[in-house]
Scaffold this motif. Structure first.
Motif, short mmCIF file in Angstrom:
data_model
loop_
_atom_site.label_atom_id
_atom_site.label_comp_id
_atom_site.label_asym_id
_atom_site.label_seq_id
_atom_site.Cartn_x
_atom_site.Cartn_y
_atom_site.Cartn_z
N ARG A 214 8.98 8.92 12.08
CA ARG A 214 10.07 9.88 12.31
C ARG A 214 9.67 11.32 12.00
O ARG A 214 10.17 12.24 12.64
N GLN A 215 8.78 11.53 11.02
CA GLN A 215 8.53 12.90 10.57
C GLN A 215 7.12 13.40 10.81
O GLN A 215 6.93 14.56 11.16
N TYR A 216 6.13 12.59 10.57
CA TYR A 216 4.77 13.11 10.53
C TYR A 216 3.89 12.69 11.71
O TYR A 216 3.06 13.45 12.15
N ASP A 217 4.01 11.47 12.12
CA ASP A 217 3.18 10.91 13.18
C ASP A 217 1.69 11.08 12.85
O ASP A 217 0.89 11.45 13.70
N ASN A 218 1.35 10.76 11.61
CA ASN A 218 -0.02 10.86 11.12
C ASN A 218 -0.70 9.50 11.31
O ASN A 218 -0.29 8.49 10.76
N ALA A 219 -1.77 9.47 12.08
CA ALA A 219 -2.46 8.22 12.39
C ALA A 219 -3.08 7.59 11.14
O ALA A 219 -3.07 6.36 10.98
N GLU A 220 -3.61 8.41 10.25
CA GLU A 220 -4.23 7.90 9.03
C GLU A 220 -3.18 7.26 8.13
O GLU A 220 -3.40 6.18 7.57
N LEU A 221 -2.03 7.89 7.99
CA LEU A 221 -0.94 7.34 7.19
C LEU A 221 -0.43 6.03 7.79
O LEU A 221 -0.17 5.07 7.06
N ALA A 222 -0.33 5.97 9.10
CA ALA A 222 0.11 4.74 9.77
C ALA A 222 -0.89 3.62 9.52
O ALA A 222 -0.50 2.47 9.27
N ALA A 223 -2.18 3.93 9.58
CA ALA A 223 -3.22 2.93 9.36
C ALA A 223 -3.18 2.41 7.93
O ALA A 223 -3.33 1.20 7.68
N LEU A 224 -2.98 3.31 6.97
CA LEU A 224 -2.89 2.90 5.56
C LEU A 224 -1.67 2.00 5.33
O LEU A 224 -1.76 0.99 4.64
N ALA A 225 -0.54 2.38 5.90
CA ALA A 225 0.67 1.58 5.74
C ALA A 225 0.48 0.19 6.36
O ALA A 225 0.91 -0.82 5.80
N GLU A 226 -0.19 0.16 7.50
CA GLU A 226 -0.46 -1.12 8.16
C GLU A 226 -1.39 -1.99 7.31
O GLU A 226 -1.20 -3.20 7.19
N ARG A 227 -2.39 -1.36 6.70
CA ARG A 227 -3.32 -2.10 5.85
C ARG A 227 -2.62 -2.64 4.60
O ARG A 227 -2.85 -3.77 4.18
N ILE A 228 -1.73 -1.83 4.03
CA ILE A 228 -0.96 -2.29 2.87
C ILE A 228 -0.10 -3.49 3.25
O ILE A 228 -0.06 -4.51 2.55
N ALA A 229 0.57 -3.41 4.39
CA ALA A 229 1.42 -4.51 4.85
C ALA A 229 0.58 -5.77 5.11
O ALA A 229 1.01 -6.89 4.76
N ALA A 230 -0.57 -5.61 5.70
CA ALA A 230 -1.45 -6.76 5.99
C ALA A 230 -1.94 -7.41 4.70
O ALA A 230 -1.98 -8.64 4.59
N ASN A 231 -2.31 -6.60 3.72
CA ASN A 231 -2.78 -7.14 2.44
C ASN A 231 -1.65 -7.85 1.71
O ASN A 231 -1.86 -8.90 1.08
N ALA A 232 -0.43 -7.30 1.76
CA ALA A 232 0.72 -7.95 1.14
C ALA A 232 1.02 -9.29 1.82
O ALA A 232 1.31 -10.29 1.14
N ALA A 233 0.92 -9.32 3.13
CA ALA A 233 1.16 -10.57 3.87
C ALA A 233 0.10 -11.61 3.51
O ALA A 233 0.41 -12.80 3.37
N ALA A 234 -1.13 -11.17 3.30
CA ALA A 234 -2.19 -12.11 2.92
C ALA A 234 -1.94 -12.68 1.53
O ALA A 234 -2.25 -13.86 1.28
N LEU A 235 -1.37 -11.89 0.64
CA LEU A 235 -1.06 -12.38 -0.69
C LEU A 235 0.04 -13.45 -0.67
O LEU A 235 0.09 -14.31 -1.52
N LYS A 236 0.93 -13.36 0.32
CA LYS A 236 2.03 -14.33 0.41
C LYS A 236 1.56 -15.69 0.89
O LYS A 236 2.24 -16.68 0.67
N GLU A 237 0.44 -15.76 1.55
CA GLU A 237 -0.04 -17.04 2.09
C GLU A 237 -0.46 -17.99 1.02
O GLU A 237 -0.76 -17.78 -0.05
#
Length: 154
Positions: A131-154
């Motif tokens: 909504r505010q920044y459209d920063n590709a690096e920030l999006a990639a970091l958020a995606e990596r955090i979400a992926a790592n959290a999902a891996a911990l749930k398995e």
């Protein structure tokens, strides 16, 4: 509004003492935890069921997971209702003692709550970034955090 809070606190206190329910105590303190005895016992069985004898496992599973009464189990096995109850109580005691010593279930529940919070925070970061920044690096970091959290749930 104060009256409603006092009234709710009173009801929670009465229900806790009436039923001796740990879930109500945890609710009153505002902590997440196991809300009722059946859920707690089935979670303990999932974690520590392998330490029980075959008979304890069988009776415990029939009582908690299959929802058979003590009388039904006793009739099926040709023993007294009290005999079935004794086996189940011993199984509960063994698993509770192990949990008290190791705390694995408690740590698992705490970890599960924290991982869920991390996933929610990663989703919020993605939304704000979109909504505010459209920063590709920030999006990639958020995606990596979400992926790592999902891996911990398995």
């Amino acid at each position: 509004m104060v009256f409603a809070k006092i009234h709710l606190d009173f009801l929670v206190e009465v229900m806790y003492h009436k039923y001796r329910c740990k879930g109500m105590k945890l609710y009153r303190k505002g902590r997440s935890g196991l809300k009722n005895q059946t859920y707690r016992m089935t979670m303990l069985f999932d974690f520590y069921g392998e330490v029980l004898t075959e008979r304890q496992k069988e009776f415990f599973d029939l009582y908690y997971n299959e929802d058979l009464s003590l009388a039904e189990i006793a009739e099926n096995y040709g023993i007294s209702r009290q005999g079935v109850r004794d086996v189940i109580v011993r199984a509960e005691a063994v698993m509770t003692e192990i949990e008290d010593k190791t705390g694995l279930l408690k740590r698992f529940l705490r970890l599960r709550d924290k991982v869920s919070a991390i996933e929610e925070d990663a989703a919020a970061i993605k939304t704000i970034n979109y909504r505010q920044y459209d920063n590709a690096e920030l999006a990639a970091l958020a995606e990596r955090i979400a992926a790592n959290a999902a891996a911990l749930k398995e």
